[in-house]
Scaffold this motif. Structure first.
Motif, mmCIF file in Angstrom:
data_model
loop_
_atom_site.group_PDB
_atom_site.id
_atom_site.type_symbol
_atom_site.label_atom_id
_atom_site.label_comp_id
_atom_site.label_asym_id
_atom_site.label_seq_id
_atom_site.Cartn_x
_atom_site.Cartn_y
_atom_site.Cartn_z
ATOM 1 N N GLU A 132 0.825 -1.208 0.000
ATOM 2 C CA GLU A 132 0.000 0.000 0.000
ATOM 3 C C GLU A 132 0.857 1.253 0.000
ATOM 4 O O GLU A 132 0.563 2.235 -0.690
ATOM 5 N N ARG A 133 1.948 1.232 0.759
ATOM 6 C CA ARG A 133 2.842 2.390 0.786
ATOM 7 C C ARG A 133 3.516 2.591 -0.567
ATOM 8 O O ARG A 133 3.662 3.737 -1.037
ATOM 9 N N HIS A 134 3.902 1.508 -1.226
ATOM 10 C CA HIS A 134 4.498 1.629 -2.560
ATOM 11 C C HIS A 134 3.493 2.196 -3.563
ATOM 12 O O HIS A 134 3.865 2.972 -4.456
ATOM 13 N N ARG A 135 2.220 1.787 -3.420
ATOM 14 C CA ARG A 135 1.208 2.319 -4.332
ATOM 15 C C ARG A 135 1.056 3.830 -4.161
ATOM 16 O O ARG A 135 0.962 4.579 -5.146
ATOM 17 N N ILE A 136 1.063 4.293 -2.922
ATOM 18 C CA ILE A 136 0.939 5.728 -2.666
ATOM 19 C C ILE A 136 2.175 6.462 -3.154
ATOM 20 O O ILE A 136 2.080 7.552 -3.744
ATOM 21 N N ARG A 182 -1.491 13.885 -6.169
ATOM 22 C CA ARG A 182 -0.750 13.964 -4.913
ATOM 23 C C ARG A 182 -1.702 14.185 -3.728
ATOM 24 O O ARG A 182 -1.589 13.539 -2.681
ATOM 25 N N ALA A 183 -2.640 15.104 -3.909
ATOM 26 C CA ALA A 183 -3.582 15.390 -2.820
ATOM 27 C C ALA A 183 -4.452 14.168 -2.509
ATOM 28 O O ALA A 183 -4.710 13.859 -1.342
ATOM 29 N N ARG A 184 -4.872 13.452 -3.539
ATOM 30 C CA ARG A 184 -5.717 12.290 -3.294
ATOM 31 C C ARG A 184 -4.924 11.137 -2.688
ATOM 32 O O ARG A 184 -5.466 10.364 -1.880
ATOM 33 N N ALA A 185 -3.659 10.997 -3.063
ATOM 34 C CA ALA A 185 -2.838 9.972 -2.433
ATOM 35 C C ALA A 185 -2.618 10.271 -0.955
ATOM 36 O O ALA A 185 -2.676 9.373 -0.104
ATOM 37 N N GLU A 186 -2.398 11.527 -0.643
ATOM 38 C CA GLU A 186 -2.265 11.902 0.765
ATOM 39 C C GLU A 186 -3.576 11.689 1.516
ATOM 40 O O GLU A 186 -3.580 11.259 2.676
ATOM 41 N N GLU A 187 -4.691 11.965 0.839
ATOM 42 C CA GLU A 187 -5.989 11.722 1.467
ATOM 43 C C GLU A 187 -6.210 10.236 1.707
ATOM 44 O O GLU A 187 -6.737 9.821 2.757
ATOM 45 N N ALA A 189 -3.893 7.985 2.242
ATOM 46 C CA ALA A 189 -3.044 7.578 3.360
ATOM 47 C C ALA A 189 -3.640 8.010 4.694
ATOM 48 O O ALA A 189 -3.644 7.243 5.667
ATOM 49 N N ALA A 190 -4.169 9.242 4.732
ATOM 50 C CA ALA A 190 -4.752 9.735 5.987
ATOM 51 C C ALA A 190 -6.005 8.941 6.366
ATOM 52 O O ALA A 190 -6.185 8.568 7.530
ATOM 53 N N GLU A 196 -10.242 3.562 7.279
ATOM 54 C CA GLU A 196 -11.133 3.404 6.134
ATOM 55 C C GLU A 196 -10.991 2.000 5.551
ATOM 56 O O GLU A 196 -9.875 1.507 5.350
ATOM 57 N N THR A 197 -12.095 1.368 5.229
ATOM 58 C CA THR A 197 -12.097 0.022 4.666
ATOM 59 C C THR A 197 -11.893 0.092 3.148
ATOM 60 O O THR A 197 -12.128 1.137 2.528
ATOM 61 N N PRO A 198 -11.473 -1.026 2.520
ATOM 62 C CA PRO A 198 -11.323 -1.020 1.053
ATOM 63 C C PRO A 198 -12.629 -0.729 0.316
ATOM 64 O O PRO A 198 -12.608 -0.090 -0.747
ATOM 65 N N GLU A 199 -13.760 -1.196 0.834
ATOM 66 C CA GLU A 199 -15.046 -0.902 0.184
ATOM 67 C C GLU A 199 -15.347 0.593 0.208
ATOM 68 O O GLU A 199 -15.797 1.176 -0.794
ATOM 69 N N GLN A 200 -15.086 1.225 1.326
ATOM 70 C CA GLN A 200 -15.300 2.672 1.412
ATOM 71 C C GLN A 200 -14.347 3.423 0.488
ATOM 72 O O GLN A 200 -14.735 4.421 -0.143
ATOM 73 N N ARG A 201 -13.114 2.963 0.383
ATOM 74 C CA ARG A 201 -12.176 3.615 -0.515
ATOM 75 C C ARG A 201 -12.604 3.476 -1.970
ATOM 76 O O ARG A 201 -12.520 4.422 -2.760
#
Length: 333
Positions: A132-136, A182-187, A189-190, A196-201
């Motif tokens: 997940e960190r690599h994806r971000i 960038r903003a959405r990746a930071e969002e 991560a936060a 947050e669950t994968p379904e919600q994401r």
């Protein structure tokens, strides 16, 4: 009266005896008392100044040379580096420079990622968290690194000078998209840290995708309008003005028939102008903050909505301009 004989022992019998090294007078208790020896004072040390160096202090020229020696070494290194960069700029082709920078950038990224992975592994990062960190991190990547030396400065200036308006628009669009990613990746991560669950994401990403599509359609409409305005001539201005006058008159007439003009007419021009300002703010909001002009509205449905929404503007302008009595002379009823 008889005098007793003197005592055989001194009155200080049993007390510790003085040090052997000190001077003691026999039977001191019979005389004036003990004499405590005074410690010997050390002899004062006399400092004799010695001249520095065999021939005295250095001269001003030698001191200046010793002071500027490190600076000359630094200047020599910088001059060598600048000369090598200039030579590289003059001899290296654009393809060679791009390939070398890409290799250096990938090597730098690989080293940084390896160090981060090692540090996070020590604190207990799992394989899923690492993925997940690599994806971000991949989402936050902005492309090849820009050089911060003389060659990079010259390349940046050359690209800005030779940039066309179309290339500038494309560059700004790419920077805007990169900032959004960038903003959405930071969002992400936060929110992932917040639970947050994968379904919600997935649901949130779907909503963001729909909003992006709507924004893309709006931007395309704006570009088409801007291109049409650029191709329009002077005769189109008069045609647009006549269309604006006709639509505003229709809205004012509708305002008179609904009684809005008669309602605000006793208030005078001030009340009419205030109503026109509020109606104009609503009109601008409906027309994409004024990007869509009144004369550019097409179709029966959009025209009807425009006329109805512009009734406060037209009625306020009619009262502010003193045209309210003219509507009574029109055969509207």
């Amino acid at each position: 009266m008889t005098i007793p004989p003197p005592p055989s022992e001194p009155p200080t019998a049993g007390m510790p005896t003085p040090e052997p090294a000190s001077e003691v007078v026999a039977e001191w208790w019979r005389k004036d008392g003990p004499r405590i020896p005074t410690p010997a004072q050390p002899e004062p040390t006399v400092h004799i100044p010695v001249p520095v160096g065999p021939a005295g202090p250095p001269s001003m020229e030698e001191a200046a040379q010793a002071f500027w020696a490190p600076a000359r070494e630094i200047f020599a290194e910088q001059a060598t580096a600048i000369a090598s960069q200039i030579g590289q700029l003059l001899t290296e082709t654009e393809a060679q420079r791009a390939a070398r920078e890409q290799v250096e950038y990938e090597t730098l990224l690989a080293g940084q990622r390896a160090r981060r992975d090692a540090a996070f592994t020590k604190v207990g990062e799992t394989a899923k968290e690492r993925a997940e960190r690599h994806r971000i991190e991949d989402a936050l990547a902005t492309g090849p690194a820009q050089r911060n030396d003389l060659v990079g400065l010259v390349d940046l200036l050359a690209s800005r000078i030779n940039e066309t308006p179309e290339e500038k628009a494309a560059r700004l669009e790419a920077e805007r998209e990169t900032a959004k990613r960038r903003a959405r990746a930071e969002e992400d991560a936060a929110l992932a840290a917040a639970g947050e669950t994968p379904e919600q994401r997935t649901k949130r990403h779907r909503q963001q995708q729909v909003a992006d599509q709507r924004e893309a359609r709006t931007r395309a409409r704006r570009e088409r309008r801007r291109a049409a305005r650029a191709q329009a001539g002077s005769s189109d201005r008069y045609r647009r003005f006549r269309r604006w006058c006709v639509l505003t008159s229709i809205s004012a007439t509708c305002g008179y028939t609904t009684g809005l003009v008669s309602l605000i007419a006793p208030g005078g021009p001030g009340v009419g102008l205030l109503l026109a300002v509020f109606g104009w703010a609503l009109d601008l909001h409906i027309r994409d903050r004024g990007r869509l002009r009144v004369s550019e509205v097409r179709g029966a449905g959009p025209l009807l909505i425009l006329v109805v929404l512009r009734i406060p503007v037209a009625a306020g302008l009619a009262v502010a301009a003193g045209l309210a009595p003219l509507f009574a002379a029109l055969p509207l009823f």
